[in-house]
Design a protein around this motif. Sequence first.
Motif, PDB file in Angstrom:
ATOM      1  N   ASP A  69       1.323   6.932   0.693  1.00 17.75           N
ATOM      2  CA  ASP A  69       0.490   5.863   1.233  1.00 17.75           C
ATOM      3  C   ASP A  69      -0.749   5.776   0.356  1.00 17.75           C
ATOM      4  O   ASP A  69      -1.531   6.721   0.274  1.00 17.75           O
ATOM      5  CB  ASP A  69       0.108   6.156   2.677  1.00 17.75           C
ATOM      6  CG  ASP A  69      -0.591   4.973   3.335  1.00 17.75           C
ATOM      7  OD1 ASP A  69      -0.942   4.024   2.609  1.00 17.75           O
ATOM      8  OD2 ASP A  69      -0.786   5.033   4.560  1.00 17.75           O
TER       9      ASP A  69
ATOM     10  N   GLN B 249       0.801  -1.204   0.000  1.00 17.08           N
ATOM     11  CA  GLN B 249       0.000   0.000   0.000  1.00 17.08           C
ATOM     12  C   GLN B 249       0.846   1.272   0.000  1.00 17.08           C
ATOM     13  O   GLN B 249       0.347   2.356   0.248  1.00 17.08           O
ATOM     14  CB  GLN B 249      -0.939   0.020   1.221  1.00 17.08           C
ATOM     15  CG  GLN B 249      -2.075  -1.010   1.131  1.00 17.08           C
ATOM     16  CD  GLN B 249      -2.899  -0.810  -0.121  1.00 17.08           C
ATOM     17  OE1 GLN B 249      -2.823  -1.631  -1.046  1.00 17.08           O
ATOM     18  NE2 GLN B 249      -3.685   0.253  -0.147  1.00 17.08           N
TER      19      GLN B 249
ATOM     20  N   ASP C 124      -3.410   4.268   0.800  1.00 19.43           N
ATOM     21  CA  ASP C 124      -4.679   4.293   1.516  1.00 19.43           C
ATOM     22  C   ASP C 124      -5.280   5.696   1.541  1.00 19.43           C
ATOM     23  O   ASP C 124      -6.467   5.870   1.828  1.00 19.43           O
ATOM     24  CB  ASP C 124      -4.481   3.810   2.962  1.00 19.43           C
ATOM     25  CG  ASP C 124      -4.180   2.314   3.001  1.00 19.43           C
ATOM     26  OD1 ASP C 124      -4.621   1.611   2.058  1.00 19.43           O
ATOM     27  OD2 ASP C 124      -3.509   1.867   3.940  1.00 19.43           O
ATOM     28  N   ASP C 125      -4.435   6.671   1.256  1.00 17.42           N
ATOM     29  CA  ASP C 125      -4.928   8.044   1.196  1.00 17.42           C
ATOM     30  C   ASP C 125      -5.781   8.195  -0.068  1.00 17.42           C
ATOM     31  O   ASP C 125      -5.290   7.983  -1.186  1.00 17.42           O
ATOM     32  CB  ASP C 125      -3.750   9.017   1.156  1.00 17.42           C
ATOM     33  CG  ASP C 125      -4.190  10.470   1.297  1.00 17.42           C
ATOM     34  OD1 ASP C 125      -5.409  10.726   1.200  1.00 17.42           O
ATOM     35  OD2 ASP C 125      -3.318  11.338   1.489  1.00 17.42           O
TER      36      ASP C 125
ATOM     37  N   GLU D 196      -4.824  -3.947  -8.276  1.00 17.97           N
ATOM     38  CA  GLU D 196      -4.349  -4.063  -6.906  1.00 17.97           C
ATOM     39  C   GLU D 196      -2.841  -4.055  -6.835  1.00 17.97           C
ATOM     40  O   GLU D 196      -2.246  -3.561  -5.881  1.00 17.97           O
ATOM     41  CB  GLU D 196      -4.901  -5.349  -6.270  1.00 17.97           C
ATOM     42  CG  GLU D 196      -6.386  -5.324  -5.995  1.00 17.97           C
ATOM     43  CD  GLU D 196      -6.733  -4.310  -4.932  1.00 17.97           C
ATOM     44  OE1 GLU D 196      -5.882  -4.013  -4.074  1.00 17.97           O
ATOM     45  OE2 GLU D 196      -7.860  -3.762  -4.981  1.00 17.97           O
TER      46      GLU D 196
END
Length: 230
Positions: free
Chosen positions: A181, A132, A183-184, A217
């Motif tokens: 990151d 990630q 996930d941001d 992904e």
Amino acid sequence: MKVRSEILGGLVTGVYLVGVATLVYWKRTNIPDLELNEIGDFLAGVFGPVAFLWLVLGYLQQGRELKLSSEALQLQAQELKNSVEQQKELVDVTRLQFESEMNRLRSIQERREKDIMPELFARVDGTVRMGQQCFLGLNIGNDGATIFKVAIDFGGDLSGLNIFIPEWPKGKFQQFSIKFDLDDPAIEETITIAYKDADHNTKAAYFDIRRVDISGESDPPQFEVQPREK
């Protein structure tokens, strides 16, 4: 050629007095028999026409002088008008010269600004994804004039990448590795490059870094860098 009134008056007066003297000479035997009031009447009658003549001549002379004075005033007024027109033309010429000089100086200033202007750029030099996290390679360079006292500021969480460069000539570039990151949900940062040009003017350039897309992904995300005006 007009005869001056003074000359004409003198001639008439002279002729008149000669006539009076001749008359007195002819009547000289009767003069001692005249009373004082009769002598006064005689003198008044003799010199009255002379006084009237010179009164008229003086009036005519005054009229000529007034006419000359009026003509002189008109001439002065015309000269003043001509002077005003000349001053106006001089002002117009001066204004045109001033505008021409200002345009010349403006052109010189524009050429100078162009000559000392850097051509800063920032481009993505590949990305690497590890889970990630993403590592973005970034190149920042200068293809224009040399700049000085350069401060590259990433701001926020990327402030650890900030650097200072005393002199940055044409052809030199800096490489950076930026970690994001994933996930941001919205990755967006602004890079500020402050510098001084060759004329010691303080200026700045700005670049926005943003995530464009994530294909899959395991695929690295796509980033773009765009210059921005502030």
